[in-house]
Design a protein around this motif. Structure first.
Motif, short mmCIF file in Angstrom:
data_model
loop_
_atom_site.label_atom_id
_atom_site.label_comp_id
_atom_site.label_asym_id
_atom_site.label_seq_id
_atom_site.Cartn_x
_atom_site.Cartn_y
_atom_site.Cartn_z
N UNK A 264 -5.05 -37.35 2.08
CA UNK A 264 -6.45 -37.17 2.47
C UNK A 264 -6.64 -35.74 2.96
N UNK A 265 -7.57 -34.99 2.38
CA UNK A 265 -7.82 -33.62 2.84
C UNK A 265 -8.60 -33.61 4.16
N UNK A 266 -8.32 -32.62 4.99
CA UNK A 266 -9.04 -32.47 6.25
C UNK A 266 -10.40 -31.85 6.01
N UNK A 267 -10.49 -30.90 5.09
CA UNK A 267 -11.76 -30.24 4.79
C UNK A 267 -12.64 -31.15 3.95
N UNK A 268 -13.93 -31.10 4.18
CA UNK A 268 -14.87 -31.91 3.40
C UNK A 268 -14.99 -31.33 1.99
N UNK A 269 -15.33 -32.18 1.06
CA UNK A 269 -15.56 -31.74 -0.32
C UNK A 269 -14.35 -31.81 -1.21
N UNK A 270 -13.15 -32.02 -0.63
CA UNK A 270 -11.95 -32.14 -1.44
C UNK A 270 -11.65 -33.61 -1.71
N UNK A 271 -11.04 -33.88 -2.86
CA UNK A 271 -10.83 -35.26 -3.29
C UNK A 271 -9.58 -35.85 -2.63
N UNK A 272 -9.67 -37.15 -2.36
CA UNK A 272 -8.52 -37.91 -1.87
C UNK A 272 -7.66 -38.33 -3.05
N UNK A 273 -6.33 -38.31 -2.86
CA UNK A 273 -5.39 -38.64 -3.93
C UNK A 273 -4.58 -39.85 -3.51
N UNK A 274 -4.46 -40.85 -4.38
CA UNK A 274 -3.62 -42.02 -4.09
C UNK A 274 -2.22 -41.79 -4.63
N UNK A 275 -1.23 -42.13 -3.81
CA UNK A 275 0.17 -42.00 -4.21
C UNK A 275 0.50 -43.17 -5.15
N UNK A 276 1.10 -42.84 -6.27
CA UNK A 276 1.32 -43.83 -7.33
C UNK A 276 2.79 -44.24 -7.40
N UNK A 277 3.06 -45.52 -7.06
CA UNK A 277 4.37 -46.09 -7.33
C UNK A 277 4.18 -47.55 -7.71
N UNK A 278 5.22 -48.18 -8.19
CA UNK A 278 5.14 -49.56 -8.66
C UNK A 278 5.12 -50.49 -7.45
#
Length: 715
Positions: A264-278
């Motif tokens: 999760x980015x602290x600055x606004x406007x940046x996208x959140x990324x989900x960590x991908x594992x099985x």
């Protein structure tokens, strides 16, 4: 009816006034934990040591302290705080913080935890749900307004922000101007961001749910969705006007929380990324962190036979398997691992040569016979860890490429460490009590120490450490100080835990040893034994209970009793009792059910009587999935065996216990009653798994003593 060394009807002639005063002192000092410094943290330059300590041996309010230049000073004293944070009151604890303290078995109030920036210049803590920040430059602590009651506040590495959890959502506040932003909002009442789910905190010892990136721009955040987890409703029968609380508790064989990770980015406007594992194959998030090489994550399969270490691409969330550990029983989780050195060498445990060894970059660097317990610090290419050569002692070691493993702590004891910038804080318990030593980074600098303000126990332990039987069981025998050999036979009280993760027969002055000596002064010969299934003696010893957590454990207690009686003729094997709490309570009840020929009475506190009612991660680790191994659960439970009881049994149960639920005791009591088996039940209204009320703690000891005296007098 009192009990003496020679007659069950006569008073104990040697019991003293100090022995009579002990239960109250034990309760008032909260098991002698008050006044003991702990939670040490060292600044990266080694010049400052932070720690938490209450104001004295009977003062329950924790303060935040700083040790610098050989002197101590208070940074945060809850009684002196002023401002918009309001007055300090433990009654105002938010539910999230109350649960965190229950999982951590915290006994104090006030400041019990803190977190710092990377330089250990900015420190944050939560008090009564309010966020307080203090700088180590001597300025006063200040209150920081937050969006709601605060749990687990953590400054960013650069010291500009503090992230915290409120209402299940992750927030961040800028210290410069107080700007507050919600970074990850809970989508519903069953979702939390930034908090460990139940089994993570209780059974995996993962106490955190978010981790800052080193550059302070992003946060790795755990999301837990408990909508699919069965609820338990725990109320207080003594206060029927209060509604019960719902606890998402995954019993063995049932659904776990769905846990995912997000960058999760602290600055606004940046996208959140989900960590991908099985996540279907590896549903347990065991560990997470973020070092100079990027995020590092540990995930485990439901059957716990595989644990993978994953690297994470912090831009896409993609993962790659860096290492995989497997075991036909279960893969043991070792705190502080996985980790990486400055060069990127992976720090892991590895079970080899009958030993849990420290593995550095794919190479085992500790010798056979030295069992790793925890990695406490990694600095550069150096690693500090705790390990055991002799099962009754725990020592701090350092490994580096030049010197290999070097032991740092000396003498008998139970030690751990905190490290930073060449400064090492060695803290722990010795046979004489708690100690803390500070060695500075400059060669030749005189060592310092942090004072313990704990009270000296009215009854000092006098254990005789024993090696017993063909399995060389480690035991400790506590005899009355007033008893002379050959002057009379003593009734015997076994007081074990006997289960995973805990050792009691150690060469250190523990609260448990103080209680054992008190029972001895009251007329018993008290034997404490660590058998198979306890830690410290290698993987095979730990895993001897796989599929059966009762037979080998009970067998070791019986063998230890007989081996001790062969060496001490004054032990009366016609009057043998056993007491215990949690796993120890289970073991105590099992002893009178299955071995009434040996045990004549038992006190079983918070006993998990039906293993199917215990949580997924803890119980499936040892017994497998209930659907696949029903016999293991039947074999390792008290439920279904109540008809065997023919000895006095006291069941003690906290009615607010969300770990070993009251259903364990109540259902088993009903089974005993249906079988026509006399027994006693002592309910503790409002008490959790570790009763905190001083009156309950004090008088429970006396109640147990009197019950056992009466029961053995009739045996």
């Amino acid at each position: 009816m009192a009990l003496s060394a020679t007659s069950s009807a006569a008073p104990v002639s040697g019991a003293s006034a100090t022995s009579a005063a002990f239960p109250r002192q034990f309760a008032r000092t909260r098991r002698f934990t008050l006044g003991v410094p702990g939670r040490f943290g060292v600044s990266p330059d080694g010049s400052r040591v932070l720690f938490v300590r209450t104001g004295g041996g009977d003062d329950p309010v924790g303060r935040l302290w700083l040790y610098e230049g050989g002197a101590e000073r208070v940074l945060v004293d809850p009684a002196l705080l002023e401002g918009d944070g309001g007055a300090f009151s433990e009654g105002l604890l938010p539910e999230e913080e109350r649960l965190r303290r229950e999982r951590a078995r915290e006994h104090a109030t006030g400041v019990v935890a803190y977190a710092t920036d990377a330089a250990a210049r900015v420190v944050a803590c939560a008090l009564s749900g309010a966020l307080w920040v203090v700088r180590t430059d001597g300025s006063a602590p200040f209150h920081v307004p937050a969006a709601g009651p605060v749990a687990d506040p953590r400054p960013s590495p650069d010291g500009r922000f503090v992230a915290y959890v409120t209402g299940g959502s992750l927030h961040v506040v800028r210290l410069e101007d107080g700007t507050d932003r919600c970074l990850a909002a809970a989508e519903g009442p069953d979702v939390t961001y930034g908090l460990p789910e139940y089994v993570a905190a209780e059974s995996m010892h993962r106490t955190r749910g978010f981790w800052w990136s080193p550059d302070s721009r992003r946060i790795l955040v755990a999301r837990a969705d408990t909508s699919g987890v069965a609820r338990r409703y725990i109320g207080d029968p003594a206060r029927p006007e209060q509604p019960p609380r719902a606890v998402p508790y995954p019993s063995a064989g049932t659904a776990n929380a769905e846990v995912s990770l997000h960058i999760v980015p602290v600055a606004s406007g940046e996208a959140r990324v989900e960590v991908d594992w099985d996540r279907a194959a590896y549903e347990y998030l065991v560990s997470a962190g973020w070092d100079g090489h990027g995020p590092l994550v540990g995930v485990q399969s439901r059957d716990q036979r595989t644990l993978r270490t994953l690297t994470v691409d912090d831009g896409s969330g993609a993962t790659a398997v860096l290492h995989e550990r497997t075991d036909p029983a279960w893969v043991e989780i070792v705190s502080g691992t996985p980790a990486r050195t400055a060069s990127g060498a992976l720090v892991l445990p590895e079970d080899a040569d009958g030993t849990r060894r420290l593995n550095m970059g794919g190479r085992n660097v500790t010798p056979p016979g030295l069992n790793l317990r925890e990695v406490v610090a990694v600095e550069g290419e150096r690693v500090w860890f705790t390990a055991q050569e002799e099962p009754t002692e725990l020592h701090v070691w350092r490994w580096d490429p030049q010197d290999g493993p070097v032991r740092l702590s000396e003498g008998p004891g139970w030690f751990t460490a905190a490290v930073g910038g060449g400064t090492v804080v060695l803290s722990g318990l010795t046979p004489d009590g708690p100690v803390t030593g500070v060695s500075g980074p400059v060669p030749g600098t005189p060592p310092g120490s942090v004072a313990s303000l704990a009270e000296e126990p009215a009854v000092a332990p006098r254990p005789r450490h024993l090696v017993l039987g063909e399995r060389e069981l480690r035991g400790a025998l506590y005899l009355p100080s007033w008893h002379e050999p050959g002057t009379g036979r003593l009734p015997v009280l076994l007081s074990p835990y006997g289960g995973p993760s805990v050792q009691l027969a150690v060469r250190a002055r523990t609260w448990f040893g103080c209680v054992a000596q008190w029972f001895a002064e009251e007329g018993f010969a008290v034997l404490v034994t660590d058998g198979r299934g306890t830690p410290g003696r290698g993987p095979a010893w730990e895993k001897a209970v796989h599929g059966d957590q009762l037979t080998p454990v009970l067998e070791d207690q019986v063998d230890a009793l007989h081996a001790t009686a062969e060496r001490f003729a004054d032990l009366d094997l016609e009057r043998v009792a056993i007491r215990g709490w949690s796993f120890g309570g289970f073991l105590a009840a099992a002893a009178v059910l299955h071995r009434p020929d040996v045990f004549h009475a038992a006190v079983a506190g918070a006993a998990p009587t039906d293993q199917r009612l215990y949580d997924t991660h803890w119980k499936e680790r040892f017994l497998g999935h209930p659907r696949e191994a029903p016999d293991a659960y039947a074999r390792s439970s008290l439920a279904g065996h109540g008809h065997l009881l023919r000895r006095p049994l006291l069941l003690v149960q906290g009615l607010a216990d969300d770990n070993v639920a009251p259903a364990h005791t109540l259902r088993f009591s009903a089974e005993l009653l249906a079988a026509g088996k006399q027994h006693s039940v002592l309910p503790l209204p409002g008490a959790g798994h570790s009763p905190a009320d001083a009156a309950v703690t004090e008088n429970l000891l006396r109640f147990e003593r009197d019950f056992l005296r009466d029961a053995l007098a009739k045996s």
